[in-house]
Scaffold this active site. Structure first.
Site, mmCIF file in Angstrom:
data_model
loop_
_atom_site.group_PDB
_atom_site.id
_atom_site.type_symbol
_atom_site.label_atom_id
_atom_site.label_comp_id
_atom_site.label_asym_id
_atom_site.label_seq_id
_atom_site.Cartn_x
_atom_site.Cartn_y
_atom_site.Cartn_z
ATOM 1 N N ASP A 308 -4.579 75.993 12.020
ATOM 2 C CA ASP A 308 -5.961 75.748 11.600
ATOM 3 C C ASP A 308 -6.944 75.695 12.761
ATOM 4 O O ASP A 308 -8.151 75.755 12.539
ATOM 5 C CB ASP A 308 -6.040 74.476 10.754
ATOM 6 C CG ASP A 308 -5.434 74.707 9.369
ATOM 7 O OD1 ASP A 308 -5.289 75.878 8.982
ATOM 8 O OD2 ASP A 308 -5.093 73.728 8.690
ATOM 9 N N TYR A 392 -7.430 72.782 1.748
ATOM 10 C CA TYR A 392 -7.181 71.442 2.269
ATOM 11 C C TYR A 392 -8.392 70.875 2.975
ATOM 12 O O TYR A 392 -9.164 71.620 3.582
ATOM 13 C CB TYR A 392 -6.035 71.499 3.286
ATOM 14 C CG TYR A 392 -4.842 70.648 2.914
ATOM 15 C CD1 TYR A 392 -3.890 71.111 2.018
ATOM 16 C CD2 TYR A 392 -4.676 69.373 3.456
ATOM 17 C CE1 TYR A 392 -2.802 70.325 1.682
ATOM 18 C CE2 TYR A 392 -3.586 68.588 3.117
ATOM 19 C CZ TYR A 392 -2.651 69.074 2.232
ATOM 20 O OH TYR A 392 -1.580 68.294 1.901
HETATM 21 CO CO CO Z 1 0.082 68.468 2.706
#
Ligand code: CO
Length: 653
Positions: A308, A392
């Site tokens: 990320d 997320y």
């Molecule tokens: Co997770």
């Protein structure tokens, strides 16, 4: 072709930063891009994955005298979409010159936010994709979502040298509905991001889209609970911190912050004022990489393992916190001056949140013989930002405490990555009908450049051992802490061990406290895990940092990212495993400590449809750094002795 920018290098550019580590201002960002454009052949086909402060040499910053300034520089990464080539540039804002221009062969910079939307549009416009949807009975393209992912590197020859994204597709149940609940499993478009063309559509057969819409937005919640009374945090005299530029002072803490598109929040020159002396603790501290390896081997899932930072950039994906209710109380916000992929200044307003929190009891003792209670409220300073990386959310939080403790915490929330259930969900958990949330882990690598009372520090491992029973330990109760110096990089590659209550301790061997002990800070592991990927797996080669919880390197300004500078599509071997092959000495030198923590995630039905926040992180605690508790001078919260009588106002709460 050279395009002249709308922002010519301005002679009016104010180059008088409060400090050499102040992040670039929007004007400096614009000037850096303009100077590069005016002096190099940067056409419209170039993208700008990164425009940040080029940090001055550490030695220069540390020896800076009041009133002195250092040359002001920007660091740029540029990607030429026409040739697929990557360049790094250093631009002097002081002299308005490109002072360094370097071709970086065979790398792919991170995927930029603009590329995500352009990629989605390209896929949705492609007739083969429309045909593949039609095969599944999907006609309304407005309900289809294409979520581009980094493709990774699995040794496929036809993927070398091409800037690729592999997208995951979803179908909203209704306009404005949740889409992560409804994967179009087995349909995977692959896009060349330089040309924005679909180069193939992987179709692994029709799998029904899971039926449950999994809605979570307020407008879909028909029966909200009604028994919550207001809880307000008020600070009538304002907060106790002061901010000047990006310099923050609170209680005895003193530090600076920066913000980069890759790392997000960076802490600089963290120090503690101890009886009139500002004592350095950390020169620079930031998340250096994170990776989320997923554990499903099937063809549509095995590539899922997002880096990320190196593949996306959590700073670039930071939320603008004015929109939500992310922090409570008296908030100070910092904006982030970034760029879009074309080099235009892009301000993320309120990217970083600074505030104070009550944190229960700092210390307490009751002398029942005197009928006397001494209790102090604990307060912590919180500095944070939140990034949305596709499905997320990650909240990245630093906490500073009044007893010298520093804590780092990642708050994980958002939506699980799911597949449709085509067969046995061995590698995931059923979280809604036909919806399989994939097993995965989140590994975070923190780069901690310690400077405890100076740059020359050493690192010890401390294990607790039980004394064998014998003449010196007749009742078998004895145990002791065993400190072992970690003398070199290879010796310092370590794992956590809860059975030995293991921690690591950074000390300055040349500076002692009043008891003659070297001043130190310990790294206390928290939530952690080991990776379950095979040692020979591509992901373990690419994210080798996650195989050890502790790494220590001697300071090198070029060693910033645990998986290397360009992990996107990289075959691996870069970063910590490569640097530490040299096994450089790390005793009594300028050390950088890298702590890896893993959050292991076997999904639960209760993580659906939006996961309640999970917490993961670690603590840095002074150990002999102070002569005694540094928190004894915190005054009681109440004016009067005794307990909290009605009507008494707090003056220190
Ligand atoms: Co997770």
């Amino acid at each position: 072709m050279t395009t002249l920018s709308e922002h010519p290098p301005s002679s009016a550019l104010s180059l008088n930063p409060l400090h050499p580590l102040e992040p670039l201002t929007p004007e400096e960002v614009a000037a850096a891009v303009a100077i590069a454009r005016s002096q190099k052949a940067i056409g419209d086909q170039f993208r700008f994955p990164c425009v940040v402060l080029h940090e001055p040499p550490k030695a220069d910053v540390l020896s800076l005298q009041p009133g002195e300034t250092l040359p002001r520089e920007a660091f740029l990464i540029l990607l030429d979409n026409a040739t697929g080539q990557t360049y790094e540039a250093i631009v002097s804002l002081t002299t308005s010159k490109v002072t360094s221009w370097q071709h970086i062969p065979a790398v792919q910079p991170n995927i930029m936010a603009d590329e995500l939307s352009e990629c989605e549009a390209a896929v949705k416009a492609h007739p083969k994709f429309v045909a593949a949807l039609a095969k599944r009975g999907i006609a309304d393209l407005d309900l289809v979502v294409v979520d581009p992912w980094a493709i990774g590197n699995f040794g496929f020859a036809d993927e070398v040298g091409i800037r690729l994204s592999r997208a995951i597709c979803y179908l909203r149940a209704v306009k404005g509905g949740n889409f992560y609940s409804r994967p179009i499993d087995g349909l995977v478009p692959v896009v060349d991001l330089n040309t924005m063309t679909v180069i193939r559509i992987e179709d692994m057969g029709v799998v029904p889209v899971p039926p449950d819409p999994g809605e979570y937005a307020t407008r879909f919640v028909t029966q909200p609970r009604t028994d919550i009374k207001p809880l307000q945090i008020t600070q009538p005299e304002g907060p106790s911190f002061t901010v000047e530029g990006h310099h923050i002072r609170w209680q005895n803490w003193d530090f600076r912050i920066g913000f980069t598109p890759r790392e997000g929040l960076v802490l600089y020159t963290v120090g503690y004022e101890d009886q009139g002396t500002l004592r350095p603790i950390l020169y620079r501290a930031a998340l250096s990489e994170m990776v989320v390896p997923y554990g499903d081997p099937r063809p549509q899932h095995f590539r899922k393992n997002a880096f990320d930072l190196g593949e996306h950039g959590v700073g670039m994906l930071a939320n603008s916190l004015k929109l939500g209710c992310d922090c409570l109380g008296e908030i100070y916000y910092f904006d982030a001056a970034l760029t879009d992929s074309r080099g235009n200044v892009s301000i993320t307003e309120n990217a970083v949140c600074l505030h104070e929190e009550d944190y229960g009891i700092l210390w307490k003792h009751t002398d029942w013989r005197l009928d006397e209670v001494e209790v102090r409220r604990s307060r912590r300073l919180v500095i944070s930002f939140i990034a949305t990386v596709d499905n997320y959310e990650y909240g990245f939080f630093w906490y500073f405490y009044q007893d010298g403790t520093i804590q780092y915490e990642v708050k994980l929330t958002g939506i699980l990555l799911c597949g449709a259930l085509a067969d046995n969900p061995k590698y995931g958990t059923l979280v809604a009908p036909d919806l399989n949330a994939l097993n995965h882990q989140h590994f975070f690598s923190m780069r901690l450049d310690f400077d405890l009372d100076g740059t020359a520090n050493s690192v010890y491992e401390v294990n607790t051992e039980a004394e064998p029973m014998g003449p010196d330990n007749p009742y078998g109760n004895a145990f002791f802490a065993q400190s072992t110096l970690l003398p070199s990089e290879k010796a310092a590659q370590r794992l956590i061990d809860p059975f030995k209550a293991r921690y690591w301790k950074v000390v300055n061997p040349s500076v002692q406290n009043r008891l003659g002990q070297p001043v130190g800070y310990k790294i206390i592991p928290g939530d952690n895990a080991v990776p379950y990927a095979h040692p020979d797996s591509p992901i373990l080669k690419r994210a080798g940092f996650m195989t050890k919880h502790l790494w220590v390197t001697p300071y090198d300004a070029s060693e910033l990212y645990a998986a290397g500078a360009y992990p996107n599509q990289h075959p691996g071997g870069e970063g910590l495993p490569k640097w530490t092959e040299r096994d450089r000495p790390i005793d009594n030198t300028d050390v950088v400590v890298w702590y890896t923590f893993g959050h292991h995630h076997i999904p639960r039905p209760e993580d659906w449809p939006v996961m309640p926040t999970a917490y993961s992180g670690f603590v840095l605690k002074p150990v002999g750094f102070f002569n005694a508790s540094p928190a004894m001078d915190v005054p009681p919260s109440m004016k009067a002795q005794g307990c909290c009588h009605e009507g008494e106002s707090s003056n220190n709460q």
